[in-house]
Motif scaffolding. Structure first.
Motif, PDB file in Angstrom:
ATOM      1  N   LEU A  16      24.174  11.135  44.454  1.00 26.14           N
ATOM      2  CA  LEU A  16      23.073  11.150  43.528  1.00 26.14           C
ATOM      3  C   LEU A  16      22.644   9.645  42.712  1.00 26.14           C
ATOM      4  CD1 LEU A  16      20.890  13.189  42.431  1.00 26.14           C
ATOM      5  CD2 LEU A  16      22.612  13.480  40.211  1.00 26.14           C
ATOM      6  N   PRO A  17      23.592   8.987  42.247  1.00 28.81           N
ATOM      7  CA  PRO A  17      23.319   7.805  41.639  1.00 28.81           C
ATOM      8  C   PRO A  17      22.351   6.868  42.513  1.00 28.81           C
ATOM      9  CG  PRO A  17      25.528   8.305  41.132  1.00 28.81           C
ATOM     10  CD  PRO A  17      25.098   9.257  41.985  1.00 28.81           C
ATOM     11  N   GLU A  18      22.759   7.192  43.778  1.00 29.64           N
ATOM     12  CA  GLU A  18      22.201   6.085  44.852  1.00 29.64           C
ATOM     13  C   GLU A  18      20.699   6.614  45.200  1.00 29.64           C
ATOM     14  OE1 GLU A  18      20.958   3.127  47.435  1.00 29.64           O
ATOM     15  OE2 GLU A  18      22.491   3.135  45.970  1.00 29.64           O
ATOM     16  N   LEU A  19      20.468   7.984  45.187  1.00 28.83           N
ATOM     17  CA  LEU A  19      19.359   8.487  45.364  1.00 28.83           C
ATOM     18  C   LEU A  19      18.227   8.174  44.142  1.00 28.83           C
ATOM     19  CD1 LEU A  19      17.186  10.367  46.646  1.00 28.83           C
ATOM     20  CD2 LEU A  19      18.203  12.439  45.246  1.00 28.83           C
ATOM     21  N   LEU A  20      18.734   8.139  42.918  1.00 28.30           N
ATOM     22  CA  LEU A  20      18.147   7.919  41.508  1.00 28.30           C
ATOM     23  C   LEU A  20      17.446   6.415  41.730  1.00 28.30           C
ATOM     24  CD1 LEU A  20      19.798   9.858  38.901  1.00 28.30           C
ATOM     25  CD2 LEU A  20      18.213  10.519  40.274  1.00 28.30           C
ATOM     26  N   LYS A  21      18.307   5.727  42.091  1.00 27.52           N
ATOM     27  CA  LYS A  21      17.935   4.165  42.499  1.00 27.52           C
ATOM     28  C   LYS A  21      16.779   4.050  43.157  1.00 27.52           C
ATOM     29  CE  LYS A  21      22.540   2.476  41.291  1.00 27.52           C
ATOM     30  NZ  LYS A  21      23.572   1.437  42.103  1.00 27.52           N
ATOM     31  N   ARG A  22      16.927   4.780  44.423  1.00 30.96           N
ATOM     32  CA  ARG A  22      15.885   4.598  45.528  1.00 30.96           C
ATOM     33  C   ARG A  22      14.652   5.490  45.310  1.00 30.96           C
ATOM     34  NH1 ARG A  22      18.678   4.163  50.640  1.00 30.96           N
ATOM     35  NH2 ARG A  22      16.965   4.700  51.726  1.00 30.96           N
ATOM     36  N   LEU A  23      14.831   6.147  44.405  1.00 30.62           N
ATOM     37  CA  LEU A  23      13.601   7.210  44.192  1.00 30.62           C
ATOM     38  C   LEU A  23      12.679   6.250  42.958  1.00 30.62           C
ATOM     39  CD1 LEU A  23      14.275  10.949  43.504  1.00 30.62           C
ATOM     40  CD2 LEU A  23      12.258   9.991  44.921  1.00 30.62           C
ATOM     41  N   ASN A  24      13.358   5.514  42.149  1.00 30.19           N
ATOM     42  CA  ASN A  24      12.673   4.550  41.073  1.00 30.19           C
ATOM     43  C   ASN A  24      12.229   3.755  41.820  1.00 30.19           C
ATOM     44  OD1 ASN A  24      12.322   3.960  38.249  1.00 30.19           O
ATOM     45  ND2 ASN A  24      13.868   2.280  38.750  1.00 30.19           N
ATOM     46  N   HIS A  25      12.826   3.140  42.958  1.00 27.10           N
ATOM     47  CA  HIS A  25      12.207   1.908  43.606  1.00 27.10           C
ATOM     48  C   HIS A  25      11.055   2.377  44.497  1.00 27.10           C
ATOM     49  CE1 HIS A  25      12.143  -2.047  45.702  1.00 27.10           C
ATOM     50  NE2 HIS A  25      12.226  -1.401  46.733  1.00 27.10           N
ATOM     51  N   GLU A  26      11.301   3.164  45.258  1.00 24.62           N
ATOM     52  CA  GLU A  26      10.049   3.649  46.175  1.00 24.62           C
ATOM     53  C   GLU A  26       8.871   4.501  45.726  1.00 24.62           C
ATOM     54  OE1 GLU A  26      11.708   5.016  50.011  1.00 24.62           O
ATOM     55  OE2 GLU A  26      13.622   3.954  49.957  1.00 24.62           O
ATOM     56  N   TYR A  27       9.165   5.451  44.649  1.00 22.85           N
ATOM     57  CA  TYR A  27       8.129   6.325  44.022  1.00 22.85           C
ATOM     58  C   TYR A  27       8.321   5.967  42.549  1.00 22.85           C
ATOM     59  CZ  TYR A  27       8.558   7.864  48.727  1.00 22.85           C
ATOM     60  OH  TYR A  27       8.299   8.227  50.184  1.00 22.85           O
ATOM     61  N   PRO A  28       7.802   4.981  42.057  1.00 22.82           N
ATOM     62  CA  PRO A  28       8.104   4.728  40.655  1.00 22.82           C
ATOM     63  C   PRO A  28       7.469   5.567  39.588  1.00 22.82           C
ATOM     64  CG  PRO A  28       6.689   2.961  41.509  1.00 22.82           C
ATOM     65  CD  PRO A  28       7.399   3.611  42.722  1.00 22.82           C
ATOM     66  N   ALA A  29       6.227   6.300  40.199  1.00 19.88           N
ATOM     67  CA  ALA A  29       5.593   6.949  39.426  1.00 19.88           C
ATOM     68  C   ALA A  29       5.941   8.922  39.529  1.00 19.88           C
ATOM     69  CB  ALA A  29       4.217   7.155  39.840  1.00 19.88           C
ATOM     70  N   ILE A  30       7.052   8.927  40.229  1.00 15.51           N
ATOM     71  CA  ILE A  30       7.690  10.513  40.212  1.00 15.51           C
ATOM     72  C   ILE A  30       8.761  10.166  39.057  1.00 15.51           C
ATOM     73  CG2 ILE A  30       9.111  11.996  41.532  1.00 15.51           C
ATOM     74  CD1 ILE A  30       7.875  10.960  43.933  1.00 15.51           C
ATOM     75  N   THR A  31       8.682  11.347  38.476  1.00 18.08           N
ATOM     76  CA  THR A  31       9.710  11.523  37.329  1.00 18.08           C
ATOM     77  C   THR A  31      10.549  12.751  37.449  1.00 18.08           C
ATOM     78  OG1 THR A  31       8.078  10.861  35.627  1.00 18.08           O
ATOM     79  CG2 THR A  31       9.812  12.268  34.802  1.00 18.08           C
ATOM     80  N   LEU A  32      11.820  12.432  37.395  1.00 16.13           N
ATOM     81  CA  LEU A  32      12.774  13.784  37.765  1.00 16.13           C
ATOM     82  C   LEU A  32      13.431  14.302  36.458  1.00 16.13           C
ATOM     83  CD1 LEU A  32      15.105  12.294  40.514  1.00 16.13           C
ATOM     84  CD2 LEU A  32      13.031  13.935  40.712  1.00 16.13           C
ATOM     85  N   GLU A  33      13.236  15.490  36.303  1.00 20.39           N
ATOM     86  CA  GLU A  33      14.038  16.141  35.256  1.00 20.39           C
ATOM     87  C   GLU A  33      15.383  16.912  35.912  1.00 20.39           C
ATOM     88  OE1 GLU A  33      11.903  18.646  33.054  1.00 20.39           O
ATOM     89  OE2 GLU A  33      10.030  16.951  32.288  1.00 20.39           O
TER      90      GLU A  33
END
Length: 312
Positions: free
Chosen positions: A106-123
């Motif tokens: 999961l930590p790696e996924l959060l890094k990738r999401l933040n890098h590739e889709y910076p406008a997507i917010t996760l809760e």
């Protein structure tokens, strides 16, 4: 004039079955949702929902309008992706995650999401797979990484990863290094996942088939607590080695070899709600599938066969 925000509100109420749930999903108030639906009903001159104590259900006309709303919302998403590309995607995704995934990739996924889709917010909500499946079907979360799949016409499932359980003990634990039997394991507390989970049920069946009904299964809903109890030498953990790779590398924990045992395997899926305006859900699920695959590729897990020794 009917706008897309009103149609989106109508679609969310139809999916969640209630104005209060729709308000939570849309991060607005229930009066605001009610006002949008009332305005839509006024403009269309039809009643869209039947309301009672159990929630809100579409009328015949409501079901007819829903088809048009889905097409219009899907067209909006198609237009944005075509003109601006994936980088234009923005919004909030309610993500439910199994504890096992939290302790692996999961930590790696959060890094990738933040890098590739910076406008997507996760809760993020961490829960057991049973709770996550219920939350997904109730539309209180959008995507779930869980022991799946979730069988529903409104849910899509992508395969994520498979983690066989292993017998893990503290380095100084009084078993091994020779291969052990289920009878020998049953002399100690077996620490594993919560009672309502698939691993707990399959381990119970495993010991029952070996006529070891007196085994003490210590059910635990917290993976961190399971690892802590194992480090303290309280018993034998039945968990995937992926969640304790650091402790195995430092020698604090070790994996037991066993005789003629096929351990249960935890099969995870990325399950998400399908809809005309839920492209973000598919994006998060697809990236999770990619990250999980890369994690498995570079994992140095010993094969399941290496941990089992035949009695022959």
């Amino acid at each position: 004039m009917i706008d897309l925000r009103t149609l989106e509100t109508f679609w969310v109420v139809a999916q969640t079955g209630g104005f209060h749930r729709a308000a939570e999903k849309l991060h607005t108030t229930q009066p605001a949702v009610s006002a949008r639906i009332a305005q839509l009903e006024l403009e269309l001159k039809v009643r869209l929902f039947e309301r009672d104590k159990r929630g809100s259900r579409l009328t015949v006309k409501g079901r007819e309008i829903l088809k048009y709303a889905e097409r219009m919302l899907a067209l909006r998403t198609e237009m944005v992706l075509s003109v601006a590309g994936a980088n234009a995607l923005e919004g909030t995704v309610q993500l439910g995650v199994s504890d096992t995934i939290v302790h692996t990739w999961l930590p790696e996924l959060l890094k990738r999401l933040n890098h590739e889709y910076p406008a997507i917010t996760l809760e993020i909500n961490v829960d057991g797979s049973t709770g996550l499946a219920a939350a997904l079907l109730e539309n209180s979360i959008d995507v779930a990484f869980l022991l799946g799949p979730v069988i529903s016409g409104s849910v899509a499932n992508l395969p994520l990863c498979e983690y066989p359980l292993s017998w893990v003990v503290r380095e100084e634990f009084p078993l091994g290094p020779e291969a052990v039997t289920l009878k020998e394991l049953a002399a100690f507390p077996i620490i594993t996942f919560a009672r309502q989970t698939q691993p707990y049920r399959e381990l119970t069946e495993l010991f029952n088939k070996a006529h070891q009904q007196r085994v003490r299964l210590f059910a635990n809903s917290s993976l961190s607590s399971i690892v802590r109890m194992t480090l303290d030498g309280i018993g034998v953990a039945a968990i995937p080695v992926e969640v304790v790779s650091d402790h195995l590398a430092t020698g604090k924990l070790r994996v037991l070899t066993t005789i003629d045992q096929t351990m249960p395997t935890m099969v995870f899926t990325a399950s998400f709600i399908k809809g005309p305006d839920t492209h973000l859900n598919g994006v998060v699920a697809a990236l999770a599938q990619k990250v999980a695959g890369e994690y498995a590729l570079f994992s140095d897990r010993p094969s399941h066969q290496d941990q089992t020794i035949s009695a022959d």
